[in-house]
Design a protein around this motif. Structure first.
Motif, PDB file in Angstrom:
ATOM      1  N   ASN A  25      39.623  79.693  84.135  1.00 39.37           N
ATOM      2  CA  ASN A  25      40.377  80.927  84.394  1.00 39.37           C
ATOM      3  C   ASN A  25      39.547  82.183  84.167  1.00 39.37           C
ATOM      4  OD1 ASN A  25      42.292  78.954  84.493  1.00 39.37           O
ATOM      5  ND2 ASN A  25      43.856  80.082  83.392  1.00 39.37           N
ATOM      6  N   HIS A  26      38.692  82.142  83.150  1.00 40.71           N
ATOM      7  CA  HIS A  26      37.847  83.295  82.821  1.00 40.71           C
ATOM      8  C   HIS A  26      36.385  82.846  82.778  1.00 40.71           C
ATOM      9  CE1 HIS A  26      41.424  85.646  81.885  1.00 40.71           C
ATOM     10  NE2 HIS A  26      41.864  84.625  81.182  1.00 40.71           N
ATOM     11  N   GLU A  28      33.725  84.363  83.369  1.00 40.42           N
ATOM     12  CA  GLU A  28      32.794  85.329  82.784  1.00 40.42           C
ATOM     13  C   GLU A  28      32.695  85.140  81.267  1.00 40.42           C
ATOM     14  OE1 GLU A  28      36.856  87.121  82.591  1.00 40.42           O
ATOM     15  OE2 GLU A  28      35.701  86.051  84.109  1.00 40.42           O
ATOM     16  N   LYS A  29      33.704  84.501  80.654  1.00 43.26           N
ATOM     17  CA  LYS A  29      33.651  84.200  79.228  1.00 43.26           C
ATOM     18  C   LYS A  29      32.995  82.845  78.967  1.00 43.26           C
ATOM     19  CE  LYS A  29      37.733  86.956  78.023  1.00 43.26           C
ATOM     20  NZ  LYS A  29      39.092  86.947  77.422  1.00 43.26           N
ATOM     21  N   ASP A 112      27.254  91.991  81.923  1.00 44.03           N
ATOM     22  CA  ASP A 112      28.580  92.309  82.440  1.00 44.03           C
ATOM     23  C   ASP A 112      28.510  93.287  83.606  1.00 44.03           C
ATOM     24  OD1 ASP A 112      28.244  94.888  81.408  1.00 44.03           O
ATOM     25  OD2 ASP A 112      29.439  94.512  79.625  1.00 44.03           O
TER      26      ASP A 112
END
Length: 217
Positions: A25-26, A28-29, A112
């Protein structure tokens, strides 16, 4: 990897070499975990496994694989090598397995959308942000070579402090030796690279201790 081996691996739980993610779901994490493995001793990321060790699997694994691969390409610098494969749980669900080796090009960073770069290292079952000292140790430690240093007044102060304290920090050493923090930091980095000290990364601040190898001399 066979399903039997996957189940045995999951039973051991998360560790410095193993991380579970239920979904992407995330993504980037999730790349933080990948960077931390590459910057430390390598490890495996299992997607489709819960923190409670439940084997849930992914129904649309193509999409999860695409999102994760795109995030790795987009957010990690410099690029790192990894392998991935799938383990079928049944006819509908699969677990995505990523093998991340220890990198020779560390430190790797998560970049980021604003361009901010953060490096991470693996400590037990957590991925924590690397300190300035850890990043410097990784950068200067890329090439295996003997690191020499001159045993001067600040090094003598360091040894005196280590006789009093089992572990020390950069700030404690700087205050004890009466030297600027930057000089204290560089001294500790050099001593780690020379295998006189060991560094113990922590969430808030790193600690340094005498290395076992040096003590046994």
């Amino acid at each position: 990897m066979e399903l039997r081996l996957l189940k045995e691996l999951v039973k051991k739980g998360e560790s410095d070499h193993l991380e579970f993610k239920l979904k992407t779901n995330h993504p980037e994490k999730i790349v933080r975990e990948i960077v931390a493995f590459a910057n430390t001793r390598g490890g495996k990321l299992l997607v489709g496994v819960g923190d409670d060790k439940s084997l849930k699997g992914l129904k649309d694994i193509d999409e999860d694989e695409f999102l994760l691969n795109r995030a790795i390409e987009k957010y990690i610098s410099p690029k790192l090598n990894y392998e991935q494969h799938r383990v079928a749980l049944d006819s509908e669900r699969e677990v995505l397995v990523l093998n991340i080796p220890r990198s020779a090009d560390k430190p790797h960073y998560v970049v980021d959308s604003s361009g901010e770069r953060k490096a991470y290292v693996r400590v037990e079952d957590k991925s924590i942000q690397a300190s300035r000292e850890m990043k410097e140790i990784m950068r200067r430690g890329r090439k295996e070579r003997d690191v020499r240093f001159r045993y001067g007044e600040k090094e003598q102060k360091l040894m005196e402090l280590l006789e009093q304290q089992q572990t020390i920090t950069v700030d404690l050493f700087a205050a004890f030796a009466g030297i600027p923090r930057k000089i204290a930091s560089n001294t500790l980095v050099v001593m780690v690279l020379a295998r006189v000290l060991e560094v113990h990364p922590q969430e808030m601040i790193d600690h340094f201790s005498m290395s076992m190898a040096y003590q046994s001399r």
